[in-house]
Design an enzyme around this catalytic site. Structure first.
Site, PDB file in Angstrom:
ATOM      1  N   SER A 124       0.836  -1.199   0.000  1.00 44.98           N
ATOM      2  CA  SER A 124       0.000   0.000   0.000  1.00 44.98           C
ATOM      3  C   SER A 124       0.873   1.251   0.000  1.00 44.98           C
ATOM      4  O   SER A 124       1.624   1.479  -0.928  1.00 44.98           O
ATOM      5  CB  SER A 124      -0.961  -0.023   1.202  1.00 44.98           C
ATOM      6  OG  SER A 124      -1.890  -1.079   1.051  1.00 44.98           O
ATOM      7  N   LYS A 176     -23.492  15.811   6.682  1.00 43.24           N
ATOM      8  CA  LYS A 176     -22.491  16.343   7.589  1.00 43.24           C
ATOM      9  C   LYS A 176     -22.134  15.305   8.657  1.00 43.24           C
ATOM     10  O   LYS A 176     -23.011  14.756   9.328  1.00 43.24           O
ATOM     11  CB  LYS A 176     -23.003  17.629   8.262  1.00 43.24           C
ATOM     12  CG  LYS A 176     -22.041  18.240   9.266  1.00 43.24           C
ATOM     13  CD  LYS A 176     -20.731  18.644   8.601  1.00 43.24           C
ATOM     14  CE  LYS A 176     -19.772  19.255   9.610  1.00 43.24           C
ATOM     15  NZ  LYS A 176     -18.468  19.574   8.991  1.00 43.24           N
TER      16      LYS A 176
END
Length: 321
Positions: A124, A176
């Site tokens: 990664s 949100k």
């Protein structure tokens, strides 16, 4: 009465003499310690100024910390560094940190011949660091790849239901702070998060394709998130060579014309300067001699460790427990 006055005068005279001797002894000891520190520090400094190959370790979780980026910048600017071995041993970290590290390594490669070695793992974000160099040498059993991005968050819904706690929120917009893990994830929030993951994943794949010179079919074969051993990764173009640091240095000598038989020196984060140990010892001497204020002036507080958290999207490989 005159006898008492004479005794008082003698005591003051003796006290002044003792103080003078204590000061003289302290000064001599401090000078000796500083001289030794300068001698050994100077010797190390001279060694560092000789032409050499620098070894920079990229290990642990990658967060793009300033200290590591500074090391790369130092190697790039040092006239005594003829080449760099980037020793990668990392399962990855944050996507943004891996990007910052990759960009810094590319600047280093532009200034100095640089090769990457893979010890146990370069997955990664660790692989993002490795492909920033022009040549990757991996052990046959090392782990490479894990080309992918993940966003994880815990969901405490059942736990809160069991405890009998209900969390309420007033949001400016429905998305949100979603997902918050305090209730079922709305489909819109999951789709929004998926879009950010796929955007970073597309960037990761494009980076691998460009740096490893892969066609679409070759990229598709290695970019499904799985890991490979170094032996598996060689024909897949994930790595360039099987071996260790000796192979990496041989590549620097052959392909980048780095002088042969140069010493290899670790370039590490500066934890303490050459004068810190002498000053610390001098502070201890001052304290023993009874000069508390001088001791406080000489003492140097230990630097606090910079602990970073892994926030945001992760380019990280972690075996399942």
């Amino acid at each position: 009465m005159p006898v008492d006055t004479d005794l008082l005068v003698d005591r003051r005279r003796i006290r002044r003499k003792l103080t003078a001797w204590r000061v003289a002894a302290f000064v001599l000891a401090a000078v000796a310690i500083v001289a030794l520190g300068l001698a050994f520090g100077g010797r190390a400094l001279i060694e560092a100024q000789r032409t050499h190959i620098a070894r920079i370790s990229i290990s642990g979780l990658i967060t793009g910390d300033a200290a590591t980026l500074k090391l790369l910048e130092t190697a790039a600017e040092s006239p005594s560094v003829a080449g760099v071995v980037l020793a990668v041993n990392s399962p990855g970290g944050t996507v943004s940190g891996s990007e910052a590290l990759h960009d810094a390594i590319r600047k280093l490669v532009a200034a100095k011949p640089t090769v990457a070695t893979v010890d146990s793992v370069a997955a990664s974000g660790g692989y993002i660091a490795a492909i920033a160099t022009d040549h990757i040498v991996s052990r046959g059993s090392s782990i490479v790849g894990s080309i992918g991005v993940i966003a994880q968050y815990p969901n405490f819904t059942k736990l809160l239901d069991t405890v009998g706690v209900q969390v309420e929120a007033v949001r400016s917009t429905p998305l949100k702070a979603e997902p918050d893990g305090l209730g079922p994830t709305p489909p819109e929030a999951r789709a929004a998060l998926q879009a950010t993951v796929l955007d970073s994943y597309a960037w990761f794949k494009q980076l691998v394709q460009q740096r490893r010179h892969l066609n679409d079919a070759e990229l598709a074969a290695i970019s499904d998130g799985r890991v490979f051993t170094g032996r598996q990764g060689l024909p897949l173009k994930l790595v360039d060579e099987i071996g260790g640091e000796d192979k990496a240095i041989a590549w620097l000598v052959k392909e980048k014309k780095v002088p042969k038989d140069l010493p290899v020196r670790d370039l590490k984060r500066p934890e303490r300067g050459y004068l810190r140990l002498p000053f610390s010892a001098a502070a201890d001497l001052a304290r023993l001699a009874g000069f508390g204020r001088l001791s406080d002036m000489l003492a140097r507080p230990a630097r606090a460790l910079d602990v970073s958290t892994l926030d945001g999207l992760l380019a990280l490989w972690q075996p399942a427990p």
